[in-house]
Design a protein around this motif. Structure first.
Motif, PDB file in Angstrom:
ATOM      1  N   ALA A  79       0.860  -0.927   0.037  1.00 21.46           N
ATOM      2  CA  ALA A  79      -0.537  -0.158   0.069  1.00 21.46           C
ATOM      3  C   ALA A  79       0.879   0.795  -0.033  1.00 21.46           C
ATOM      4  O   ALA A  79       0.901   2.074   0.464  1.00 21.46           O
ATOM      5  CB  ALA A  79      -1.190  -0.606   1.165  1.00 21.46           C
ATOM      6  N   GLY A  80       1.452   1.534  -1.230  1.00 17.38           N
ATOM      7  CA  GLY A  80       2.105   3.145  -1.088  1.00 17.38           C
ATOM      8  C   GLY A  80       3.617   2.272  -1.603  1.00 17.38           C
ATOM      9  O   GLY A  80       4.190   1.429  -2.054  1.00 17.38           O
ATOM     10  N   GLU A  81       4.757   2.837  -1.161  1.00 18.35           N
ATOM     11  CA  GLU A  81       5.828   3.311  -1.059  1.00 18.35           C
ATOM     12  C   GLU A  81       6.168   2.655   0.197  1.00 18.35           C
ATOM     13  O   GLU A  81       6.464   2.854   1.507  1.00 18.35           O
ATOM     14  CB  GLU A  81       6.781   4.452  -1.898  1.00 18.35           C
ATOM     15  N   VAL A  82       7.500   1.415   0.312  1.00 17.51           N
ATOM     16  CA  VAL A  82       8.774   1.780   1.526  1.00 17.51           C
ATOM     17  C   VAL A  82      10.575   1.814   1.299  1.00 17.51           C
ATOM     18  O   VAL A  82       9.902   1.492  -0.161  1.00 17.51           O
ATOM     19  CB  VAL A  82       8.458   0.419   1.575  1.00 17.51           C
ATOM     20  N   GLU A  83      11.065   2.494   1.396  1.00 16.62           N
ATOM     21  CA  GLU A  83      12.228   2.648   1.383  1.00 16.62           C
ATOM     22  C   GLU A  83      12.979   2.026   1.992  1.00 16.62           C
ATOM     23  O   GLU A  83      13.359   1.682   3.170  1.00 16.62           O
ATOM     24  CB  GLU A  83      12.820   3.907   1.627  1.00 16.62           C
TER      25      GLU A  83
END
Length: 177
Positions: free
Chosen positions: A48-52
């Protein structure tokens, strides 16, 4: 510290900078390197989105800066375009809240450094020159009270934090052990 003590680390009492083991270089202020993990953005189905996401055991460029009060002859040897091994050896003050006594704990940063730039500073009567040298850190090992707490060696594929060898399994996977 005795068993049951309540140590409160307070401050760095003092330190010295040594080159290649035991040659004292002079009086400096040392800015130790910032350790920033290399990372990449993970995104896609099921997220659900982005993860760094950090890359295990890999770090961005690390630099250290030495600011000398004056132009130190011995410190200028660090301008040679080669790797230098320096030790920053200090003593930290610790207060034992249980006993009410002060003690000290050794702290040491051993670094393999390569010169990036030097700012010779300025000449002003009665003032320091504030000569500044910046170095790329290829290797760092940090000791507290004689025990290694951190070791990063980019060319030899090591990243150890306390007892955790972050790249141990990766070295084995690559056939480097």
């Amino acid at each position: 510290m005795a068993s049951g003590s309540n140590p409160v680390p307070e401050r760095l009492i003092n330190f010295r900078v040594y080159n290649e083991g035991n040659d004292c270089l002079g009086i400096a202020t040392v800015d130790l390197p910032e350790i920033e993990a290399m990372s990449d953005t993970v995104t896609g189905a099921g997220i659900a989105g982005e993860v760094e996401s950090p890359i295990i055991g890999h770090f961005s460029s690390m630099t250290t800066t030495f600011t000398w009060r004056t132009i130190e002859k011995a410190a200028m040897t660090l301008c040679a375009q080669k790797a230098h091994t320096v030790d920053v050896r200090g003593s930290q003050q610790v207060y034992d809240a249980s006993s009410g006594e002060y003690t000290s704990v050794a702290v040491r940063a051993t670094m393999k450094i390569v010169p990036k730039n030097v700012t010779l500073g300025s000449f002003e009567p009665g003032a320091t020159t504030d000569t500044e040298q910046e170095f790329e850190v290829l290797y760092i090992k940090l000791y507290v009270d004689g025990k290694a707490q951190l070791e990063i060696d980019k060319y030899n594929f090591k990243a150890v934090f306390g007892e955790n060898d972050a790249l141990g399994k990766v070295r084995a996977d690559l056939g480097l052990n």
